[in-house]
Design a protein around this motif. Structure first.
Motif, PDB file in Angstrom:
ATOM      1  N   ALA A 170      -1.109  -3.543  -4.878  1.00  0.00           N
ATOM      2  CA  ALA A 170      -0.544  -2.488  -5.322  1.00  0.00           C
ATOM      3  C   ALA A 170      -0.563  -1.131  -4.473  1.00  0.00           C
ATOM      4  CB  ALA A 170      -0.713  -2.328  -6.774  1.00  0.00           C
ATOM      5  N   PRO A 171       0.304  -0.207  -4.663  1.00  0.00           N
ATOM      6  CA  PRO A 171       0.288   0.900  -3.708  1.00  0.00           C
ATOM      7  C   PRO A 171      -1.112   1.706  -3.705  1.00  0.00           C
ATOM      8  CG  PRO A 171       2.321   0.755  -5.013  1.00  0.00           C
ATOM      9  CD  PRO A 171       1.379  -0.190  -5.610  1.00  0.00           C
ATOM     10  N   TYR A 172      -1.531   2.384  -2.657  1.00  0.00           N
ATOM     11  CA  TYR A 172      -2.730   2.888  -2.613  1.00  0.00           C
ATOM     12  C   TYR A 172      -2.646   4.218  -3.453  1.00  0.00           C
ATOM     13  CZ  TYR A 172      -3.208  -0.326   1.569  1.00  0.00           C
ATOM     14  OH  TYR A 172      -3.539  -1.435   2.369  1.00  0.00           O
ATOM     15  N   TYR A 173      -1.644   4.715  -3.594  1.00  0.00           N
ATOM     16  CA  TYR A 173      -1.494   6.140  -4.431  1.00  0.00           C
ATOM     17  C   TYR A 173      -1.679   5.963  -5.846  1.00  0.00           C
ATOM     18  CZ  TYR A 173       3.476   4.542  -4.045  1.00  0.00           C
ATOM     19  OH  TYR A 173       4.582   3.988  -3.902  1.00  0.00           O
ATOM     20  N   ILE A 174      -1.922   4.749  -6.296  1.00  0.00           N
ATOM     21  CA  ILE A 174      -2.246   4.694  -7.783  1.00  0.00           C
ATOM     22  C   ILE A 174      -3.550   5.378  -8.041  1.00  0.00           C
ATOM     23  CG2 ILE A 174      -3.129   3.158  -9.396  1.00  0.00           C
ATOM     24  CD1 ILE A 174      -1.186   1.027  -8.468  1.00  0.00           C
TER      25      ILE A 174
ATOM     26  N   GLY B 275       0.865  -1.404   0.081  1.00  0.00           N
ATOM     27  CA  GLY B 275       0.054  -0.003   0.048  1.00  0.00           C
ATOM     28  C   GLY B 275       0.798   1.319   0.011  1.00  0.00           C
ATOM     29  N   HIS B 276       1.963   1.491   0.737  1.00  0.00           N
ATOM     30  CA  HIS B 276       2.675   2.448   0.838  1.00  0.00           C
ATOM     31  C   HIS B 276       3.996   2.382  -0.283  1.00  0.00           C
ATOM     32  CE1 HIS B 276       0.055   3.750   3.785  1.00  0.00           C
ATOM     33  NE2 HIS B 276       0.404   2.569   4.484  1.00  0.00           N
ATOM     34  N   GLY B 277       3.919   1.363  -1.026  1.00  0.00           N
ATOM     35  CA  GLY B 277       5.036   1.412  -2.009  1.00  0.00           C
ATOM     36  C   GLY B 277       5.813  -0.319  -2.143  1.00  0.00           C
ATOM     37  N   VAL B 278       6.128  -0.382  -3.155  1.00  0.00           N
ATOM     38  CA  VAL B 278       6.864  -1.917  -3.440  1.00  0.00           C
ATOM     39  C   VAL B 278       8.280  -1.956  -2.783  1.00  0.00           C
ATOM     40  CG1 VAL B 278       7.472  -3.511  -5.222  1.00  0.00           C
ATOM     41  CG2 VAL B 278       5.457  -2.241  -5.535  1.00  0.00           C
ATOM     42  N   ARG B 279       8.337  -2.381  -1.453  1.00  0.00           N
ATOM     43  CA  ARG B 279       9.516  -2.273  -1.013  1.00  0.00           C
ATOM     44  C   ARG B 279      10.298  -3.603  -0.707  1.00  0.00           C
ATOM     45  NH1 ARG B 279       7.248   2.067   3.431  1.00  0.00           N
ATOM     46  NH2 ARG B 279       6.941   3.775   2.130  1.00  0.00           N
ATOM     47  N   LEU B 280       9.710  -4.757  -1.005  1.00  0.00           N
ATOM     48  CA  LEU B 280      10.130  -6.023  -0.599  1.00  0.00           C
ATOM     49  C   LEU B 280      11.252  -6.508  -1.665  1.00  0.00           C
ATOM     50  CD1 LEU B 280      10.122  -8.646   1.092  1.00  0.00           C
ATOM     51  CD2 LEU B 280       8.363  -9.516  -0.701  1.00  0.00           C
ATOM     52  N   GLY B 281      12.233  -6.714  -0.964  1.00  0.00           N
ATOM     53  CA  GLY B 281      13.299  -7.086  -2.413  1.00  0.00           C
ATOM     54  C   GLY B 281      13.150  -8.381  -3.117  1.00  0.00           C
ATOM     55  N   LEU B 282      13.409  -8.430  -4.431  1.00  0.00           N
ATOM     56  CA  LEU B 282      12.916  -9.393  -5.285  1.00  0.00           C
ATOM     57  C   LEU B 282      13.430 -10.915  -4.882  1.00  0.00           C
ATOM     58  CD1 LEU B 282      12.939  -7.727  -8.755  1.00  0.00           C
ATOM     59  CD2 LEU B 282      11.104  -8.133  -7.160  1.00  0.00           C
ATOM     60  N   ASP B 283      14.982 -10.626  -4.310  1.00  0.00           N
ATOM     61  CA  ASP B 283      15.528 -11.986  -3.810  1.00  0.00           C
ATOM     62  C   ASP B 283      14.829 -12.646  -2.633  1.00  0.00           C
ATOM     63  OD1 ASP B 283      17.547 -11.867  -5.728  1.00  0.00           O
ATOM     64  OD2 ASP B 283      18.971 -10.744  -4.478  1.00  0.00           O
TER      65      ASP B 283
END
Length: 306
Positions: free
Chosen positions: A73-77, A45-53
């Motif tokens: 996906a982020p709420y600010y869409i 909700g507050h951004g995509v912050r989880l690392g892909l690895d």
């Protein structure tokens, strides 16, 4: 994970996650399995912050336990924004969410379309339709064709996200699948879901509008939600029975009709516990439907479209 079946899970973790000694995102698959669930919606909700690895590590563990991820996906869409830069940036946020979803081994990215603001609902929907077409094209061009975008029905009356608006967005591409938040629909209609017939009318409309497997394998958010004259006010738990809607009539219909959505519980702090309650309701209804000689459910396993 090629099989498709009805699933029950949570949006984020319940308060019991830390109470039971779990500490970080890598523990999510083990916790979800322990709670008897097989779906999890990772909240960005507050951004995509989880690392892909790290996401890939979670995906391996989840796959071994039969758990399917989705991503919010982020709420600010804001696909309907009057600010053109903000509107088009929504495409980038959906791309970021799709990359995370793939790393998690998931298939679906759920998102809020935005608000109407100082424009008519018709104008807001027109902008959102254009944004969603751009987003689907961008996902295809980036190699994320297998990731399904899921616009969500919204709870505040001023937001874009009535049932009809979400179904219109699903008309952009046959892969786009609705996220039907029944608590949101109840809130924005000021308590419009009061009976099994009210749920049936919603399911009927989805089937009529989509006419394909999306009407059977759609995405669900569910919680009891307090509302005021503007719609959604606050999420509650299943214990707060003064707030609707009731989950059991929906579980009865899903069992009777052989529908196989992914059901994500968004209760406030008891998501896993309440998701498990819905799963028990569904299993009891499935058993009753089978024993009563009513129309048997269609098989719940098969190749998904989304």
């Amino acid at each position: 994970m090629s099989e498709w079946k009805i699933r029950f899970g949570t949006a984020g973790t319940s308060d019991s996650f830390t109470a039971m000694g779990y500490k970080n995102s890598l523990d999510i698959p083990a916790y979800t399995e322990k709670m008897g669930l097989d779906a999890f919606e990772y909240q960005c909700g507050h951004g995509v912050r989880l690392g892909l690895d790290k996401a890939r590590q979670m995906a391996d563990d989840a796959a071994a336990r039969g758990i399917l991820f989705s991503v919010h996906a982020p709420y600010y869409i804001s696909a309907s924004s009057l600010d053109e830069e903000k509107r088009l940036n929504s495409v980038n946020y959906l791309l970021q969410s799709a990359a995370l979803c793939r790393a998690l081994g998931g298939r679906r990215v759920i998102f809020h379309s935005g608000s109407c603001g100082r424009q008519s609902r018709e104008a807001a929907l027109e902008k959102a339709l254009d944004t969603l077409k751009r987003a689907q094209d961008a996902l295809d061009e980036a190699g994320f064709a297998e990731i399904t975008l899921c616009p969500e029905t919204m709870g505040k009356i001023g937001q874009l996200g009535t049932l009809e608006e979400v179904l219109a967005l699903c008309g952009v591409d046959r892969r786009i699948t609705p996220c039907i938040d029944f608590g949101h629909l109840n809130a924005r209609t000021l308590g419009g879901i009061r009976s099994k017939a009210d749920y049936a009318a919603i399911l009927d409309r989805i089937g009529e509008a989509l006419g394909d497997e999306r009407a059977r394998q759609f995405h669900v958010h569910f919680s009891r939600i307090e509302y005021s004259k503007g719609g959604e006010k606050r999420h509650w738990t299943f214990a707060e029975t003064q707030f609707g809607p009731e989950p059991q009539p929906l579980m009865e219909l899903l069992a009777e009709r052989g529908l196989a959505p992914v059901i994500i519980c968004e209760s406030a702090g008891t998501q896993a516990e309440d998701a498990k309650t819905m799963k028990r309701f569904f299993e009891a209804c499935l058993c009753t439907t089978s024993q009563s000689g009513l129309r048997p459910p269609a098989p719940l396993v098969g190749e998904p479209l989304a």
